[in-house]
Scaffold this active site. Sequence first.
Site, PDB file in Angstrom:
ATOM      1  N   CYS A   1      -0.298   4.037   2.360  1.00 34.63           N
ATOM      2  CA  CYS A   1      -0.032   3.807   3.793  1.00 34.63           C
ATOM      3  C   CYS A   1       1.451   4.006   4.105  1.00 34.63           C
ATOM      4  O   CYS A   1       1.794   4.557   5.140  1.00 34.63           O
ATOM      5  CB  CYS A   1      -0.389   2.376   4.199  1.00 34.63           C
ATOM      6  N   ASP A   2       2.329   3.524   3.222  1.00 36.88           N
ATOM      7  CA  ASP A   2       3.743   3.421   3.590  1.00 36.88           C
ATOM      8  C   ASP A   2       4.700   4.310   2.796  1.00 36.88           C
ATOM      9  O   ASP A   2       5.880   4.394   3.136  1.00 36.88           O
ATOM     10  CB  ASP A   2       4.199   1.955   3.441  1.00 36.88           C
TER      11      ASP A   2
ATOM     12  N   CYS B   1       0.829  -1.210   0.000  1.00 39.26           N
ATOM     13  CA  CYS B   1       0.000   0.000   0.000  1.00 39.26           C
ATOM     14  C   CYS B   1       0.862   1.258   0.000  1.00 39.26           C
ATOM     15  O   CYS B   1       1.420   1.649   1.033  1.00 39.26           O
ATOM     16  CB  CYS B   1      -0.914  -0.028   1.223  1.00 39.26           C
TER      17      CYS B   1
END
Length: 325
Positions: free
Chosen positions: A141-142, A138
Amino acid sequence: MQSITEQIKCLIIGSGPAGYTAAIYTARAGMEPVMYTGMNPGGQLTQTTEVENFPGYPEGITGPKMMDDFHKQALRFGTDIRFGHVSAVDFNSYPYEVTIDDEKKINAETIIISTGASAKWLGLESEARYNGFGVSGCAVCDGFFFKGQDVALVGAGDTAAEEATYLSKLVNKVYMLVRRDEFRASKPMIERVLNTPNIEVIFNTETLEVLGDGLNVTGIKTLNNKTGQEMDIPVSGLFVAIGHQPNTGIFKGSLEMDETGYIKTVPGSTATALEGVFCCGDAQDPRYRQAVTAAGTGCMAALDAERFLASRDSSLIHLAAAFTA
Ligand code: NDP
């Protein structure tokens, strides 16, 4: 002590666009729906950036904000939204029995399955070893953790194109590894990738191994499947964006599915092979997989479930009338 089985009219399993739309419709129809969100409330869209193609948002909207709006709208009409996941189902007797978090039992007169799909992985041992230590599924997200660094991204569909573009704004360079000599993504997405100077697309390339120092990712070993040449690319992150699989494992053996695990529904409806059990969204859709199509089938499932309950109730009334006549 044995817990008491809760009796409900309508159970919605999953909280993506399909589940929330089903919740809005069933709640407004007075079916008192109970929704179990699953372990990732809001579903896949909570991991996406800008959604530009959902009608009604002319300026676009972020996935998490859109799901928050869905949530509020479902609550407004009285949906009972609960955090938890369905761990087992027993469709052998009616009302259907469902187990929540291996503990609580619920008997539901009708069930709407909207469990969606999850990201796929390459299946490499080194990919699993460094998951969370440089390997990610993701970008949204990261990506932040790789600011100013070089990363690789595997995949050639719309998700990969979107994630590569997102990452390009944060990192120094994105190596986009495409296993064939062409993309699968849509034309505008491909153009966006090709017009981004710090994305280098490498075609005909497979990932053989994630390289690391025991703690973090330090690179990837790739294979050119045309020339047979292997190459090590030094990167500190690997993003895997190669598609999704339906989250339907708990229904295996209870409902009809295709070979990939997508639940089969009667064409033109959300009915499964089991009366009173309906399926909507990505769990039954290998073809379109869009938020708006998921929401559309969520509406269909709610209407199908409502009609099912109404026809069942009217046949009970006829039966009662026949006995009292
Ligand atoms: P797709 O199934 O469309 O694409 C998966 C990609 O991953 C393909 O290019 C495939 O390669 C590649 N791939 C699969 N396995 C491997 C592997 N082992 N090694 C290397 N590459 C691999 O999935 P997406 O998640 O991209 O998209 C799913 C759906 O969601 C699509 O319908 C898409 O249009 C939609 N979507 C729409 C968005 C938007 O409109 N904003 C954003 C994101 C998704 P190959 O081509 O060789 O099979």
